[in-house]
Scaffold this active site. Structure first.
Site, short mmCIF file in Angstrom:
data_model
loop_
_atom_site.label_atom_id
_atom_site.label_comp_id
_atom_site.label_asym_id
_atom_site.label_seq_id
_atom_site.Cartn_x
_atom_site.Cartn_y
_atom_site.Cartn_z
N HIS A 236 4.23 29.88 17.30
CA HIS A 236 4.81 29.74 15.97
C HIS A 236 3.74 29.82 14.89
O HIS A 236 3.82 29.12 13.88
CB HIS A 236 5.59 28.42 15.84
CG HIS A 236 6.96 28.49 16.45
ND1 HIS A 236 8.02 29.11 15.83
CD2 HIS A 236 7.43 28.06 17.64
CE1 HIS A 236 9.10 29.02 16.60
NE2 HIS A 236 8.76 28.40 17.72
N GLY B 62 12.09 33.20 26.57
CA GLY B 62 10.82 33.06 25.86
C GLY B 62 9.75 34.01 26.37
O GLY B 62 8.56 33.81 26.13
N LEU B 63 10.17 35.07 27.09
CA LEU B 63 9.20 36.00 27.68
C LEU B 63 9.31 37.38 27.04
O LEU B 63 8.81 38.37 27.58
CB LEU B 63 9.39 36.08 29.20
CG LEU B 63 9.31 34.73 29.91
CD1 LEU B 63 9.60 34.89 31.40
CD2 LEU B 63 7.94 34.09 29.72
N SER B 64 10.00 37.45 25.92
CA SER B 64 10.04 38.65 25.11
C SER B 64 10.75 39.84 25.74
O SER B 64 10.35 40.98 25.56
CB SER B 64 8.59 39.05 24.78
OG SER B 64 8.52 39.40 23.46
N SER B 65 11.83 39.56 26.45
CA SER B 65 12.58 40.66 27.05
C SER B 65 13.15 41.58 25.95
O SER B 65 13.23 42.80 26.13
CB SER B 65 13.73 40.13 27.91
OG SER B 65 14.59 39.34 27.13
N SER B 66 13.50 41.01 24.81
CA SER B 66 14.10 41.84 23.77
C SER B 66 13.07 42.77 23.12
O SER B 66 13.35 43.95 22.89
CB SER B 66 14.81 40.98 22.73
OG SER B 66 14.04 39.86 22.41
N ASP C 136 4.60 39.95 19.69
CA ASP C 136 5.21 40.51 20.89
C ASP C 136 4.99 42.01 20.99
O ASP C 136 4.57 42.53 22.03
CB ASP C 136 6.71 40.18 20.92
CG ASP C 136 6.94 38.68 20.91
OD1 ASP C 136 5.98 37.94 21.15
OD2 ASP C 136 8.08 38.25 20.66
N TYR D 3 14.69 29.09 14.19
CA TYR D 3 13.43 29.86 14.11
C TYR D 3 13.16 30.25 12.66
O TYR D 3 12.07 30.03 12.13
CB TYR D 3 13.54 31.10 14.99
CG TYR D 3 12.30 31.96 15.01
CD1 TYR D 3 11.32 31.79 15.98
CD2 TYR D 3 12.11 32.95 14.05
CE1 TYR D 3 10.18 32.59 15.99
CE2 TYR D 3 10.97 33.74 14.05
CZ TYR D 3 10.02 33.56 15.02
OH TYR D 3 8.89 34.34 15.03
P1 NG1 Z 1 10.22 34.84 21.53
O1 NG1 Z 1 9.59 33.93 22.47
O2 NG1 Z 1 10.34 36.25 22.08
O3 NG1 Z 1 11.47 34.33 20.94
C1 NG1 Z 1 9.28 34.62 18.99
C2 NG1 Z 1 8.74 35.70 18.05
C3 NG1 Z 1 7.21 35.75 18.05
C4 NG1 Z 1 6.61 34.37 17.84
C5 NG1 Z 1 7.23 33.38 18.86
C6 NG1 Z 1 6.76 31.95 18.65
C7 NG1 Z 1 10.08 37.73 17.76
C8 NG1 Z 1 10.35 39.11 18.25
N1 NG1 Z 1 9.20 37.02 18.46
O4 NG1 Z 1 9.12 35.03 20.32
O5 NG1 Z 1 6.77 36.66 17.04
O6 NG1 Z 1 6.77 33.92 16.52
O7 NG1 Z 1 8.66 33.37 18.75
O8 NG1 Z 1 5.37 31.86 18.76
O9 NG1 Z 1 10.65 37.30 16.77
#
Ligand code: NG1
Length: 386
Positions: A20, A111-115, A158, A210
């Site tokens: 964050h 939380g592993l950035s699949s999107s 990401d 968020y």
């Molecule tokens: P994830 O874990 O994919 O929801 C999100 C944000 C990052 C970062 C993290 C927190 C997107 C695409 N990704 O990641 O940029 O802020 O939260 O550290 O919005």
């Protein structure tokens, strides 16, 4: 799909530390995973995008590539493809579409950035099909802005790590200007990722929470800047060159509501932990890295309020089983934790999580879907037909 289809592969990522704070412009320290999104694709002669997923839970989708693509309903997986296509269409005229078949072994909303992996893989496929190229850093920035199409005011971590990761390494990502600096992960270290079984849906309540954090971080920064007589648009990095962390925290404590000053404290202390963690990894100091993970979790739980009781429980169990440290990873509100241990400890940590976390929740048989050792992998690529 014909046997001559190309494949675009984009890995997921685990953020080791620096949570964050990318949207505050401060450095982060993630690595890419072996688990990834893979897309078989063929170019089309028109502007249509025809998408299907091997997982029948994701309905097929079609839309036309343009500079302004109407979004599907909130939560529609194809919105990440629309985001990629629109961002590229604004950069390159007259793009043709693709036929694409998606498959993934990345857990969703974990939380592993699949999107972002889906978005990057689609972008690479469209670019390859149209024979257009872009400098890598420019593409990372274009896709980070492009992903905001889905309604999340995200940072740029990401897309940068998914495109720019080096195998065997974690990377420090600096923003403004964007830069990646790899550090080799010591061979005797293991990062274990464990899912809390709680989906952190970025299209639902987690998205609001968020975006609220990004607004609070910004407001706290503006209040401190104006207290210090600096322009309101002074960035976090510039505040930190003007004053020490302690001085800035004192100013914050005296000039804003408590909740904002706690958010501000997380951002500043997490920023400092990133540099310390990078140095600890370079020095092979596992205990120091572990302590930083613990401190990060505490700060995310208490100051930033993005943890969840199931994440706290996983962190606690991993530490009890001998991990040097553990913390939530990614945006939080559910999702996964990352724990660090020595290679010989990893089986004990995993079996403790199986017995004490997954078994009581009735999913012990599925444990390898929920817990895995993260292997630091290379970035996204397009593979020629096999
Ligand atoms: P994830 O874990 O994919 O929801 C999100 C944000 C990052 C970062 C993290 C927190 C997107 C695409 N990704 O990641 O940029 O802020 O939260 O550290 O919005």
């Amino acid at each position: 799909m014909t046997p001559r289809a190309h494949v675009a592969r984009a890995p997921g990522r685990v953020n080791l530390i620096g949570e964050h704070i990318d949207y505050c412009g401060l450095s982060v320290f993630p690595m890419a995973l072996r688990r990834s999104v893979r897309i078989e694709f063929n170019p089309r002669a028109d502007r249509e995008m025809r998408l299907a997923d091997r997982d029948p839970g994701f309905a097929p989708s079609a839309f036309s590539v343009s500079e302004s693509i109407p979004p599907g309903p909130a939560g529609d997986w194809a919105n990440y493809a629309r985001a990629a296509a629109q961002a590229l269409a604004r950069r390159f005229p007259d793009l043709r579409g693709i036929d694409a078949l998606v498959e993934s072994d990345l857990p969703i909303a974990a939380g592993l950035s699949s999107s972002s992996a889906l978005l990057v893989a689609i972008a690479l496929a469209i670019m390859h099909a149209n024979r257009v190229t872009m400098a890598s850093l420019e593409l990372m920035e274009l896709l980070a802005r492009g992903e905001r199409y889905v309604g999340t005011a995200g940072g740029g971590m990401d897309q940068a790590i998914i495109l720019g990761a080096q195998a065997g390494c974690a990377s420090r990502i600096d923003f403004q200007p964007l830069r990646l600096t790899p550090t080799a992960v010591p061979t005797g270290w293991r990062f274990i990722v464990a899912w809390s079984l709680v989906h952190a849906e970025k299209s639902g309540a987690a998205q609001q929470a968020y975006n609220e954090r990004t607004r609070q971080g910004d407001e706290a920064r503006r209040l401190v800047a104006s207290r210090r007589g600096l322009p309101e648009d002074t960035a976090y990095a510039a505040l930190l060159t003007a004053d020490s962390v302690d001085e800035l925290l004192k100013v914050a404590g005296a000039s804003m509501p408590q909740v904002l000053s706690r958010r501000f404290r997380h951002v500043l202390t997490e920023g400092a932990r990133v540099r310390q963690a990078e140095a600890a990894m370079a020095a092979g100091n596992l205990e120091a890295f572990g302590r930083l993970l613990d401190a990060s979790h505490q700060s995310l739980r208490d100051d930033y309020e993005v943890s969840h009781p199931e994440l706290d429980r996983l962190v606690e169990l991993a530490r009890e089983a001998g991990a040097a440290g553990a913390r939530l990873t990614g945006a939080g509100f559910g999702g996964s934790i990352v724990a660090l241990c020595r290679v010989e400890r990893a089986p004990e940590v995993i079996s403790a999580l199986r017995e004490k976390f997954y078994a009581p929740r009735g999913v012990a048989d599925d444990v390898e879907r929920h817990v895995f050792v993260a292997e630091p992998s290379g970035g996204a690529e397009v593979l020629a037909p096999g």
